[in-house]
Design a protein around this motif. Structure first.
Motif, mmCIF file in Angstrom:
data_model
loop_
_atom_site.group_PDB
_atom_site.id
_atom_site.type_symbol
_atom_site.label_atom_id
_atom_site.label_comp_id
_atom_site.label_asym_id
_atom_site.label_seq_id
_atom_site.Cartn_x
_atom_site.Cartn_y
_atom_site.Cartn_z
ATOM 1 N N ALA A 158 0.807 -1.549 0.003
ATOM 2 C CA ALA A 158 -0.122 0.013 -0.008
ATOM 3 C C ALA A 158 1.048 1.544 0.145
ATOM 4 C CB ALA A 158 -0.965 -0.240 1.177
ATOM 5 N N SER A 159 0.681 2.517 0.601
ATOM 6 C CA SER A 159 1.565 3.129 1.257
ATOM 7 C C SER A 159 3.083 2.636 1.838
ATOM 8 C CB SER A 159 0.943 4.049 2.017
ATOM 9 O OG SER A 159 1.383 5.225 2.008
ATOM 10 N N GLY A 160 3.802 3.677 0.625
ATOM 11 C CA GLY A 160 5.315 4.231 -0.050
ATOM 12 C C GLY A 160 6.043 4.828 1.620
ATOM 13 N N GLU A 161 5.163 5.623 2.212
ATOM 14 C CA GLU A 161 4.687 6.915 2.892
ATOM 15 C C GLU A 161 5.377 6.412 4.699
ATOM 16 O OE1 GLU A 161 3.496 11.449 4.260
ATOM 17 O OE2 GLU A 161 2.238 9.750 3.914
ATOM 18 N N ILE A 162 6.580 6.662 5.236
ATOM 19 C CA ILE A 162 6.380 6.447 7.346
ATOM 20 C C ILE A 162 7.411 7.217 7.576
ATOM 21 C CG2 ILE A 162 7.708 3.706 6.899
ATOM 22 C CD1 ILE A 162 10.013 3.965 6.686
ATOM 23 N N GLU A 163 6.668 7.858 8.482
ATOM 24 C CA GLU A 163 6.922 9.006 9.539
ATOM 25 C C GLU A 163 7.384 10.347 8.543
ATOM 26 O OE1 GLU A 163 11.443 7.138 10.770
ATOM 27 O OE2 GLU A 163 9.928 6.885 12.316
ATOM 28 N N ASN A 164 6.366 10.638 7.783
ATOM 29 C CA ASN A 164 5.512 11.013 6.965
ATOM 30 C C ASN A 164 6.895 12.302 6.349
ATOM 31 O OD1 ASN A 164 3.016 12.017 8.838
ATOM 32 N ND2 ASN A 164 3.916 12.290 10.229
ATOM 33 N N ASN A 165 7.468 11.380 5.704
ATOM 34 C CA ASN A 165 8.219 11.373 4.732
ATOM 35 C C ASN A 165 8.236 11.754 3.369
ATOM 36 O OD1 ASN A 165 8.166 8.477 3.425
ATOM 37 N ND2 ASN A 165 9.790 8.123 3.735
ATOM 38 N N GLY A 166 6.730 12.360 3.155
ATOM 39 C CA GLY A 166 6.096 12.608 1.915
ATOM 40 C C GLY A 166 6.202 11.257 0.987
ATOM 41 N N VAL A 167 7.062 9.895 0.930
ATOM 42 C CA VAL A 167 7.498 9.768 -0.265
ATOM 43 C C VAL A 167 6.091 8.562 -0.659
ATOM 44 C CG1 VAL A 167 7.846 6.837 -1.122
ATOM 45 C CG2 VAL A 167 9.842 8.645 0.629
ATOM 46 N N LYS A 168 5.114 9.191 -2.153
ATOM 47 C CA LYS A 168 4.454 8.841 -3.253
ATOM 48 C C LYS A 168 4.650 7.385 -3.674
ATOM 49 C CE LYS A 168 2.528 12.965 -2.014
ATOM 50 N NZ LYS A 168 1.746 12.332 -0.675
ATOM 51 N N GLY A 169 4.147 6.851 -3.914
ATOM 52 C CA GLY A 169 3.605 5.216 -4.431
ATOM 53 C C GLY A 169 3.763 4.062 -3.677
ATOM 54 N N LYS A 170 4.960 3.215 -4.514
ATOM 55 C CA LYS A 170 4.761 1.814 -3.858
ATOM 56 C C LYS A 170 6.708 2.441 -3.172
ATOM 57 C CE LYS A 170 0.688 0.878 -5.110
ATOM 58 N NZ LYS A 170 -0.075 0.525 -4.218
ATOM 59 N N LEU A 182 14.961 1.007 10.581
ATOM 60 C CA LEU A 182 15.431 0.757 9.022
ATOM 61 C C LEU A 182 15.664 2.495 8.937
ATOM 62 C CD1 LEU A 182 13.289 -0.545 6.980
ATOM 63 C CD2 LEU A 182 11.353 1.189 7.212
ATOM 64 N N ARG A 183 16.077 1.720 7.712
ATOM 65 C CA ARG A 183 16.912 2.944 7.042
ATOM 66 C C ARG A 183 15.715 3.980 6.962
ATOM 67 N NH1 ARG A 183 20.677 -0.261 5.423
ATOM 68 N NH2 ARG A 183 22.738 -0.136 6.067
ATOM 69 N N PRO A 184 15.625 5.745 7.026
ATOM 70 C CA PRO A 184 14.585 6.304 6.572
ATOM 71 C C PRO A 184 14.004 6.818 5.355
ATOM 72 C CG PRO A 184 16.809 7.703 7.022
ATOM 73 C CD PRO A 184 16.557 6.381 7.696
ATOM 74 N N ASN A 185 15.461 6.139 3.864
ATOM 75 C CA ASN A 185 15.225 7.011 2.717
ATOM 76 C C ASN A 185 15.218 5.341 1.719
ATOM 77 O OD1 ASN A 185 15.428 9.836 3.316
ATOM 78 N ND2 ASN A 185 17.826 9.223 3.546
ATOM 79 N N PRO A 186 14.050 5.486 0.717
ATOM 80 C CA PRO A 186 13.201 4.106 0.630
ATOM 81 C C PRO A 186 14.721 4.227 -0.669
ATOM 82 C CG PRO A 186 12.394 6.178 -0.974
ATOM 83 C CD PRO A 186 12.978 6.382 0.605
ATOM 84 N N LEU A 187 15.426 2.483 -0.779
ATOM 85 C CA LEU A 187 16.091 2.149 -2.206
ATOM 86 C C LEU A 187 15.552 2.371 -2.930
ATOM 87 C CD1 LEU A 187 18.214 0.398 -2.378
ATOM 88 C CD2 LEU A 187 17.358 -1.814 -1.682
ATOM 89 N N PHE A 188 14.251 2.512 -3.720
ATOM 90 C CA PHE A 188 13.500 2.749 -4.811
ATOM 91 C C PHE A 188 12.168 2.597 -4.217
ATOM 92 C CE2 PHE A 188 13.555 -2.239 -4.567
ATOM 93 C CZ PHE A 188 12.250 -2.019 -5.344
ATOM 94 N N SER A 189 11.157 3.258 -5.296
ATOM 95 C CA SER A 189 9.663 4.190 -4.726
ATOM 96 C C SER A 189 8.969 3.949 -6.215
ATOM 97 C CB SER A 189 9.454 4.647 -4.434
ATOM 98 O OG SER A 189 10.398 5.978 -5.130
#
Length: 288
Positions: A158-170, A182-189
């Protein structure tokens, strides 16, 4: 008599022609990019009834896969040739277990809300598994767990956002297993529109109803990332996380695809939930 014989022959020719013509949408992808005839599996093996809700799959060693299922806190060892359960290890209470992965002889299992169970493999049939808490929640609905570029990686359904980091999509995130953080920035989205744009010019498979990831795995030979969805499609990313190919899966074969993994030589394994029937293990050979 001649008319009857002619009709029978005509019917046989028509039957063979219709049987030999696959739906064009199922072959509307580049085999050079994805060297698997995804809709012509080598084997489809029924699994034990205890695995009707199979949800995660991982390679363990030669002829052995690891699996978890939605409801029971059990790890299953599966013979990859026969589909038989060779061992069970209880590690937790009933819950919503979605992914399993092996890293440095340590087994990791995640729930849909991102709670991670970690334990080493031994001869026991029951273990006390320490728990790692992550910032994921049920809104992320974590279903994908894989080893990507040597890192334990979680993919949101579902949502790819964690801790209000603003990431959209998966989005996919990696866990530092030493610190348990957990590293706060996604590896990819990626977003749905990117996938729709990628297939928009095709003659046949040019639309997506949805794309909700249910599993991911890294190809052992070229580092491509294979992302499975229960919406009957397979997304392949390059090792730089760019879209490489998108494959339509035949729902008659892949009723509810949930788990995916490779063996070291590139043989592909996908598990299907039973959805009221027996689950299945699907084996697709690498095109040499």
């Amino acid at each position: 008599m001649r008319l009857l014989l002619f009709s029978l022959l005509l019917g046989l020719v028509f039957y063979r022609c219709t049987q030999s013509q696959p739906d064009p949408a199922f072959i509307d992808y580049d085999l050079k990019k994805v060297p698997y005839r995804m809709n012509e599996p080598a084997h489809v093996i029924p699994l034990h009834y205890d695995l009707e809700e199979i949800s995660g799959l991982s390679f363990f060693k030669k002829n052995t896969l690891l699996a978890v299922q939605d409801e029971k806190g059990k790890l299953f060892f599966i013979d990859s040739k026969t589909g038989k359960i060779t061992k069970e290890v209880k590690f937790g209470k009933s819950g919503d277990y979605e992914g399993v992965e092996l890293l440095d002889r340590q087994i990791y299992v995640t729930t849909s809300s991102g709670t991670v169970f970690s334990f080493s493999q031994n001869e026991s049939t029951e273990v006390k598994a320490p728990i790692i808490k992550t910032p994921f929640s049920i809104k992320n609905d974590v279903e994908g767990l894989g080893l990507i570029q040597g890192r334990l990686t979680f993919l949101s359904k579902a949502s790819g956002e964690i801790e209000n980091n603003g990431v959209k999509g998966k989005a996919a995130y990696t866990l530092d297993v030493k610190s348990g953080k957990l590293r706060p920035n996604p590896l990819f989205s990626f977003r749905m529109k990117e996938l729709e744009d990628f297939i928009s010019g095709r003659d046949h498979f040019n639309k997506l109803r949805d794309f909700d990831p249910s599993g991911l795995a890294e190809h052992p030979l070229n580092g491509d990332i294979y992302i499975l969805t229960a919406d009957h499609a397979l997304l392949v990313l390059t090792s730089e996380f760019e879209i490489k190919e998108l494959v339509k899966l035949n729902r008659k074969i892949y009723k509810q695809p949930e788990g995916i993994c490779f063996d070291p030589k590139g043989k592909l394994y996908i598990s299907n939930e039973g959805d009221g029937a027996r689950a299945k293990l699907i084996i697709v050979d690498l095109i040499q």
